[in-house]
Design a protein around this motif. Structure first.
Motif, PDB file in Angstrom:
ATOM      1  N   LEU A  50     -42.741  23.247  -0.967  1.00 40.03           N
ATOM      2  CA  LEU A  50     -43.986  23.026  -0.225  1.00 40.03           C
ATOM      3  C   LEU A  50     -44.849  21.968  -0.901  1.00 40.03           C
ATOM      4  N   ILE A  51     -44.879  21.995  -2.255  1.00 43.64           N
ATOM      5  CA  ILE A  51     -45.654  20.989  -2.992  1.00 43.64           C
ATOM      6  C   ILE A  51     -45.081  19.591  -2.744  1.00 43.64           C
ATOM      7  N   LEU A 107     -43.310  18.631  -0.165  1.00 40.39           N
ATOM      8  CA  LEU A 107     -43.573  18.276   1.224  1.00 40.39           C
ATOM      9  C   LEU A 107     -45.012  17.814   1.417  1.00 40.39           C
ATOM     10  N   LEU A 108     -45.952  18.576   0.843  1.00 40.44           N
ATOM     11  CA  LEU A 108     -47.364  18.200   0.960  1.00 40.44           C
ATOM     12  C   LEU A 108     -47.643  16.869   0.272  1.00 40.44           C
ATOM     13  N   THR A 109     -46.995  16.645  -0.892  1.00 45.76           N
ATOM     14  CA  THR A 109     -47.171  15.372  -1.600  1.00 45.76           C
ATOM     15  C   THR A 109     -46.676  14.209  -0.746  1.00 45.76           C
ATOM     16  N   SER A 110     -45.535  14.417  -0.082  1.00 43.55           N
ATOM     17  CA  SER A 110     -44.981  13.364   0.773  1.00 43.55           C
ATOM     18  C   SER A 110     -45.901  13.084   1.952  1.00 43.55           C
ATOM     19  N   VAL A 111     -46.430  14.169   2.546  1.00 46.94           N
ATOM     20  CA  VAL A 111     -47.328  14.003   3.691  1.00 46.94           C
ATOM     21  C   VAL A 111     -48.593  13.265   3.280  1.00 46.94           C
ATOM     22  N   ILE A 112     -49.163  13.685   2.144  1.00 49.12           N
ATOM     23  CA  ILE A 112     -50.396  13.038   1.664  1.00 49.12           C
ATOM     24  C   ILE A 112     -50.128  11.579   1.319  1.00 49.12           C
TER      25      ILE A 112
END
Length: 285
Positions: free
Chosen positions: A18-19, A21-26
């Protein structure tokens, strides 16, 4: 039942994913925002630079009329420097009357101009005749010229327009004209002057030589005319001019505006000219 340690391990892996994924999205969001910011900044610079370059066009047209203490600018392509709102602007003006009109010049002048542009005598004669055949309204070829059958034999999917040239770019389609010859001759031709002979006072050296005149002698006459212009208005109603205005921005980029216009009454209220062509772009000086 799955041991607690294994459940904790699975939960840790899930959290790590999840981290990531969130890093990629951000990261993607930040990159997109940065690109949009740069695009917006570039768009703003283009608009601002375009207005500065347009001011150069207006000022160049204004300076065609001299005053007692400020000589008129000569429309023969020489560069003039100006500053507007602290931004350097380089302005060049050409009188279209100083160019060879594709729709009115005879084959002799067209051929001589093509020789000045680097063509051999034979090729210049052929292309000049093809230019005449392009603009006349019949299918009878000039000696060494080209009508529809010649274009078909050359494998081209079109023939001559049998009408006046609408732009100088149309010259590239004439049989026998290639990219190199077109690039060389393009600055010296026009469709706006409606003259059989160019005005020597504003003609480029190659045009003068095509007319059989000595460029050095004409330059001397040109200098004398500029000094004597005083308050005379060089741009009378109905004259056509090309104006190139380049605004130099602080970051090293420049906005260039190429315009062709005809002086005199316009459909636009308050305007003293009619715009014929308009091309704008951004680059680096």
């Amino acid at each position: 039942m799955m041991p607690v340690r294994r459940l904790r391990g699975a939960a840790l892996v899930l959290v790590l994913w999840l981290i990531v994924l969130l890093t990629s999205v951000i990261g993607a969001f930040v990159l997109t925002a940065r690109v949009e910011q740069l695009q917006g900044s570039s768009g703003v610079d283009l608009v601002r630079g375009g207005e500065l370059a347009r001011a150069g066009v207006e000022y160049g047209l204004y300076r065609l009329a001299g005053t007692a203490d400020r000589p008129a600018w000569v429309p023969d392509g020489r560069p003039y420097q100006w500053q507007f709102a602290g931004v350097p602007v380089q302005i060049r003006l050409w009188a279209e009357s100083g160019k060879v009109d594709l729709n009115h010049a005879d084959a002799g002048l067209l051929g001589a101009l093509l020789v000045a542009a680097g063509a051999s005598q034979q090729r210049a004669q052929q292309v000049a005749a093809a230019i005449i055949d392009w603009r006349d309204g019949d299918e009878l070829p000039q000696p060494a010229g080209a009508e529809a059958a010649h274009y078909q034999a050359a494998g081209l999917p079109y023939g001559p327009a049998n009408a006046y040239f609408q732009s100088t770019g149309e010259l590239a389609r004439v049989l026998g004209m290639d990219a190199g010859l077109m690039e060389a001759v393009a600055p010296w031709v026009t469709v706006w002057s409606q003259r059989t002979q160019p005005e020597a006072l504003y003609a480029a050296d190659a045009v003068l030589r095509a007319m059989g005149q000595d460029p050095a002698l004409v330059h001397a006459q040109r200098q004398a005319a500029g000094q004597a212009a005083g308050s005379a208005v060089l741009a009378s109603s109905g004259d056509s001019f090309s104006i190139q205005s380049r605004a130099q921005l602080a970051d090293g980029r420049s906005v260039r505006l190429d315009a062709a216009l005809r002086t005199g009454a316009s459909e636009v209220p308050g305007s003293t000219y009619t715009m014929l062509q308009w091309q704008q772009g951004m680059g680096r000086q």
